[in-house]
Design an enzyme around this catalytic site. Structure first.
Site, PDB file in Angstrom:
ATOM      1  CE  LYS A 217      22.369   5.171  -0.965  1.00  0.00           C
ATOM      2  NZ  LYS A 217      21.328   5.410   0.060  1.00  0.00           N
TER       3      LYS A 217
ATOM      4  CE  LYS B 201      19.778  -0.429   7.539  1.00  0.00           C
ATOM      5  NZ  LYS B 201      19.556  -1.095   6.230  1.00  0.00           N
TER       6      LYS B 201
ATOM      7  N   GLY C 272      15.549   3.866   2.631  1.00  0.00           N
ATOM      8  CA  GLY C 272      14.574   3.171   3.463  1.00  0.00           C
ATOM      9  C   GLY C 272      15.086   1.838   3.983  1.00  0.00           C
ATOM     10  CG  ASP C 273      16.121  -1.550   6.790  1.00  0.00           C
ATOM     11  OD1 ASP C 273      16.819  -2.217   6.008  1.00  0.00           O
ATOM     12  OD2 ASP C 273      15.726  -2.029   7.877  1.00  0.00           O
TER      13      ASP C 273
ATOM     14  CB  SER D  14      20.452   3.370  -3.248  1.00  0.00           C
ATOM     15  OG  SER D  14      19.193   3.201  -2.630  1.00  0.00           O
TER      16      SER D  14
HETATM   17  P1  NDP Z   1       9.222  -3.556   5.244  1.00  0.00           P
HETATM   18  O1  NDP Z   1       8.981  -2.704   6.423  1.00  0.00           O
HETATM   19  O2  NDP Z   1       8.730  -3.129   3.907  1.00  0.00           O
HETATM   20  O3  NDP Z   1       8.641  -5.026   5.504  1.00  0.00           O
HETATM   21  C1  NDP Z   1       9.078  -5.797   6.558  1.00  0.00           C
HETATM   22  C2  NDP Z   1       8.252  -7.071   6.595  1.00  0.00           C
HETATM   23  O4  NDP Z   1       8.831  -7.962   7.525  1.00  0.00           O
HETATM   24  C3  NDP Z   1       6.826  -6.845   7.047  1.00  0.00           C
HETATM   25  O5  NDP Z   1       5.999  -7.800   6.441  1.00  0.00           O
HETATM   26  C4  NDP Z   1       6.913  -7.052   8.543  1.00  0.00           C
HETATM   27  O6  NDP Z   1       5.706  -7.426   9.157  1.00  0.00           O
HETATM   28  C5  NDP Z   1       7.928  -8.170   8.613  1.00  0.00           C
HETATM   29  N1  NDP Z   1       8.660  -8.082   9.883  1.00  0.00           N
HETATM   30  C6  NDP Z   1       9.480  -7.090  10.285  1.00  0.00           C
HETATM   31  N2  NDP Z   1       9.949  -7.324  11.513  1.00  0.00           N
HETATM   32  C7  NDP Z   1       9.401  -8.499  11.881  1.00  0.00           C
HETATM   33  C8  NDP Z   1       9.507  -9.281  13.040  1.00  0.00           C
HETATM   34  N3  NDP Z   1      10.273  -8.884  14.079  1.00  0.00           N
HETATM   35  N4  NDP Z   1       8.820 -10.445  13.076  1.00  0.00           N
HETATM   36  C9  NDP Z   1       8.055 -10.839  12.030  1.00  0.00           C
HETATM   37  N5  NDP Z   1       7.915 -10.127  10.904  1.00  0.00           N
HETATM   38  C10 NDP Z   1       8.584  -8.980  10.834  1.00  0.00           C
HETATM   39  O7  NDP Z   1      10.817  -3.801   5.200  1.00  0.00           O
HETATM   40  P2  NDP Z   1      11.727  -4.259   3.979  1.00  0.00           P
HETATM   41  O8  NDP Z   1      10.986  -5.226   3.137  1.00  0.00           O
HETATM   42  O9  NDP Z   1      12.299  -3.039   3.375  1.00  0.00           O
HETATM   43  O10 NDP Z   1      12.922  -4.986   4.733  1.00  0.00           O
HETATM   44  C11 NDP Z   1      12.892  -6.401   5.028  1.00  0.00           C
HETATM   45  C12 NDP Z   1      14.303  -6.880   5.292  1.00  0.00           C
HETATM   46  O11 NDP Z   1      15.119  -6.633   4.134  1.00  0.00           O
HETATM   47  C13 NDP Z   1      15.052  -6.216   6.451  1.00  0.00           C
HETATM   48  O12 NDP Z   1      15.922  -7.147   7.045  1.00  0.00           O
HETATM   49  C14 NDP Z   1      15.879  -5.148   5.755  1.00  0.00           C
HETATM   50  O13 NDP Z   1      17.008  -4.746   6.521  1.00  0.00           O
HETATM   51  C15 NDP Z   1      16.282  -5.896   4.507  1.00  0.00           C
HETATM   52  N6  NDP Z   1      16.713  -5.072   3.378  1.00  0.00           N
HETATM   53  C16 NDP Z   1      15.883  -4.123   2.845  1.00  0.00           C
HETATM   54  C17 NDP Z   1      16.293  -3.375   1.769  1.00  0.00           C
HETATM   55  C18 NDP Z   1      15.393  -2.413   1.088  1.00  0.00           C
HETATM   56  O14 NDP Z   1      15.786  -1.910   0.024  1.00  0.00           O
HETATM   57  N7  NDP Z   1      14.200  -2.151   1.586  1.00  0.00           N
HETATM   58  C19 NDP Z   1      17.666  -3.505   1.224  1.00  0.00           C
HETATM   59  C20 NDP Z   1      18.423  -4.601   1.796  1.00  0.00           C
HETATM   60  C21 NDP Z   1      17.952  -5.323   2.853  1.00  0.00           C
HETATM   61  P3  NDP Z   1       4.909  -6.387  10.133  1.00  0.00           P
HETATM   62  O15 NDP Z   1       4.369  -5.331   9.202  1.00  0.00           O
HETATM   63  O16 NDP Z   1       3.870  -7.204  10.801  1.00  0.00           O
HETATM   64  O17 NDP Z   1       5.931  -5.820  11.076  1.00  0.00           O
END
Ligand code: NDP
Length: 446
Positions: free
Chosen positions: A90, A126, A165-166, A378
Site C-alpha cells: 500500500k 510506492k 495518489g502522491d 486509504s
Molecule cells: P501535490 O502534488 O498535491 O502538491 C505538492 C506541492 O509541493 C505543490 O505545491 C508543489 O509545487 C510542491 N512541490 C513539489 N515538489 C517540489 C519541489 N521539488 N520544490 C518545491 N516545491 C515542490 O502533492 P501532495 O500534497 O500530495 O504531497 C506533498 C508531500 O506529502 C509529498 O512529500 C508526499 O510524498 C507527501 N505525502 C502525501 C500524501 C497524500 O495523501 N497526498 C500522504 C503522505 C505523504 P509545484 O506545483 O510548483 O510543483
C-alpha cells in the site's frame, strides 16, 4: 551504532549505489534500531534488517504515450512492492520529473513503517513516474495515465497491491487510472486504488486526511508540552493536497497559517491564509502561487524563488517534498522562535535539520508518524469498499483523529520505554519496525 548494524547498513548502501534518498531513509531508521537490537537479538539472528531493506519485488516499465502534437513520448514507470508482512502493498504513485528508483525506494521503505504505525493491515509499497504533469493538457494527462495503467494493472489488486495518489497524482489522475484498470481487468475492484471519487467508491475525509492528520499530530505534540495552536503563527510549505488541508485543520484548531508555497516561491499573509482563495487557485484553476498574492488585495506578499523557512513562525508543517528544509533553514527557524515541526511531506527535513531540532529539544514529528493519516484513511476506504459501505464524514474523521492520537501516543510511549523521552523519531522507527519484524519472524525465511 553497533558493529553488526554498521555492517548491515554498509551492505545495503553498496547494493544500491547512487540511490541517495534511499540511503538517507535507511540510515535514519537503522540508527534508531540500535537500541531495539541490543534488547532483541532474535531480529539480527533472522537477518530481519537485511530482508526488510530489500524490496520483495521491483517493477520498472516503459510508459509510451502520444502528446497533443502527435509526437510519441516515453517515460519510465516504477512500482516497488517493498514489504507485505502486514497486508497488501500500500502506498501512493508520484508523477514528478525528479522521480527515479532511489526516490521511489525511499518512499516505499518509509511506507512500511508508517503503515505499520497506523495499526491497520497494510504492507508497504510506492510507485510513480518521471512524467511531469505541469503544463500538460487534460488529454495528455489521460493518455499518460491510461498507458501507465496498461502495464501496472497486472501487478495490482485489492489483496495484492493498492496504489493511491502522491505528488502530481490527485483525484483526476486516480479517475483515469481506475477507469483503465476497470476496463482491462473487466472487474469493478473498488479496493484496488484509493483516493477514488465519492460517487464510485471513494471515502469521505480521504482528500483531507494527510493534512488534517499532520495538524492533529502537531496538536498532540503541543498538548504533551502543555501547549496548543491557539493564536500561534504556523508556516506551511507547498500548496498541494497535504498543504491545503493542513492549513484547514490548523485554522480549525485556532492556529494562524501564514504561508504557502510552490516550486516558484512562497506567499506570506500575516492575517492568515484565505483558504477559499488558495483552494480556488490550486485545486480548481491549477494556477501558480503568485496569483494568490495578486488576488489578495495587497494583504499578502509573493517572494519569487524565496525560502519559506525565512518567515518567522512558531510551528512548521513542511508539506511539499523531500529535503526541502535544510540545516540553514532549521537554524533560521530556531532563531525565530520555533517550538514544533510536524512533517506533512515525506522526509522534508534533512538529517542536519533533524539533528538541530532535536538538540534544541523542540517537538519534532517525523513524516512516517505525522503524515500517516492519509494512508490510514486509504485503509478505511478499503474497509468500506470490502463491506460495500460508506461512512459519514463525522464518523470517518473521528476514526482518523483516533488513529493519529494513537500513533502519537505509541511513538511517545516507545521512546520513553527505550530511554529517549520526547524523541518521536526513535519512537516511530522502533514501534513501526517491531510489528513488521515480528510478523516476518512468524513467517520463517521468505
Ligand atoms: P501535490 O502534488 O498535491 O502538491 C505538492 C506541492 O509541493 C505543490 O505545491 C508543489 O509545487 C510542491 N512541490 C513539489 N515538489 C517540489 C519541489 N521539488 N520544490 C518545491 N516545491 C515542490 O502533492 P501532495 O500534497 O500530495 O504531497 C506533498 C508531500 O506529502 C509529498 O512529500 C508526499 O510524498 C507527501 N505525502 C502525501 C500524501 C497524500 O495523501 N497526498 C500522504 C503522505 C505523504 P509545484 O506545483 O510548483 O510543483
Amino acid at each position: 551504532m553497533t558493529v553488526s548494524l554498521d555492517a548491515t547498513l554498509d551492505a545495503v548502501l553498496r547494493r544500491n549505489p547512487g540511490e541517495n534518498e534511499f540511503h538517507q531513509a535507511v540510515k535514519e531508521v537503522f540508527e534508531s534500531l540500535e537500541l531495539l537490537h541490543s534488547r532483541h537479538p532474535e531480529y539480527a539472528e533472522a537477518a530481519i534488517l537485511e530482508r526488510i531493506a530489500e524490496p520483495e519485488r521491483q517493477i520498472i516499465f516503459r510508459v509510451p504515450w502520444v502528446d497533443d502534437e502527435g509526437k510519441v513520448r516515453v517515460n519510465r514507470g516504477f512500482r516497488i512492492e517493498f514489504n507485505s508482512a502486514l497486508g497488501p502493498y500500500k502506498g501512493g504513485l508520484r508523477f514528478h520529473r525528479s522521480v527515479n528508483l532511489g526516490i521511489v525506494k525511499f518512499l516505499g521503505f518509509e511506507q512500511i513503517f508508517k503503515n505499520s504505525l497506523t495499526g491497520l493491515p497494510i504492507g508497504g509499497g510506492k510507485g510513480g513516474s518521471d512524467f511531469d504533469p505541469h503544463g500538460k493538457s487534460e488529454g495528455e494527462i489521460m493518455r499518460f495515465c491510461q498507458s501507465f495503467m496498461t502495464e501496472l494493472f497486472r501487478h495490482i489488486g485489492p489483496d495484492t497491491d493498492v496504489p493511491a495518489g502522491d505528488i502530481g497524482v490527485g483525484g483526476r489522475e486516480i479517475g483515469y487510472l481506475f477507469g483503465q484498470y476497470k476496463r482491462l481487468a473487466n472487474r469493478f475492484d473498488a479496493g484496488t486504488l484509493t483516493g477514488k471519487g465519492l460517487s464510485w467508491g471513494g471515502s469521505l475525509v480521504r482528500t483531507e486526511a494527510t493534512g488534517y492528520g499532520a495538524a492533529i499530530f502537531a496538536n498532540e505534540m503541543l498538548k504533551a508540552k502543555g501547549l496548543d495552536f491557539e493564536g500561534r503563527s504556523v508556516l506551511v510549505s507547498g500548496s498541494g493536497n497535504v498543504a491545503l488541508y493542513s492549513i484547514e485543520k490548523v485554522q480549525q484548531l485556532g492556529g494562524v497559517a501564514i504561508t504557502a508555497s510552490d516550486s516558484s516561491g512562497y506567499v506570506v499573509d500575516e492575517d492568515g491564509i484565505d483558504l477559499d482563495l488558495l483552494k480556488q487557485i490550486k485545486e480548481v484553476e491549477r494556477g501558480r502561487i503568485n496569483e494568490y498574492a495578486e488576488r489578495r488585495g495587497g494583504k499578502a506578499k509573493f517572494v519569487e524563488g524565496g525560502n519559506v523557512w525565512d518567515v518567522p513562525g512558531e510551528i512548521a508543517l513542511p508539506s511539499a517534498t523531500q529535503n526541502e528544509l535544510d540545516g540553514e533553514s532549521a537554524k533560521t527557524l530556531l532563531k525565530n522562535g520555533l517550538i514544533a515541526v510536524a512533517e506533512g511531506a515525506n522526509m522534508p527535513s534533512t538529517p542536519e535539520a533533524v539533528d538541530l531540532f532535536q538538540e534544541a529539544n523542540i517537538a519534532f514529528g517525523p513524516g512516517k508518524a505525522a503524515n500517516a493519516g492519509g494512508v490510514a484513511t486509504s485503509a478505511l476506504e478499503m474497509q468500506q469498499n470490502a463491506a460495500r459501505d460508506s461512512w459519514t464524514f463525522e464518523d470517518t474523521e473521528k476514526r482518523l483523529t483516533d488513529i493519529m492520537v494513537n500513533i502519537h501516543d505509541t511513538c511517545a510511549a516507545t521512546a520513553e520505554e527505550y530511554g529517549r523521552p520526547g524523541d518521536y523519531v526513535v519512537g516511530a522507527n522502533i514501534a513501526g519496525f517491531q510489528k513488521v519484524a515480528d510478523a516476518m519472524l512468524d513467517f520463517g525465511v521468505i
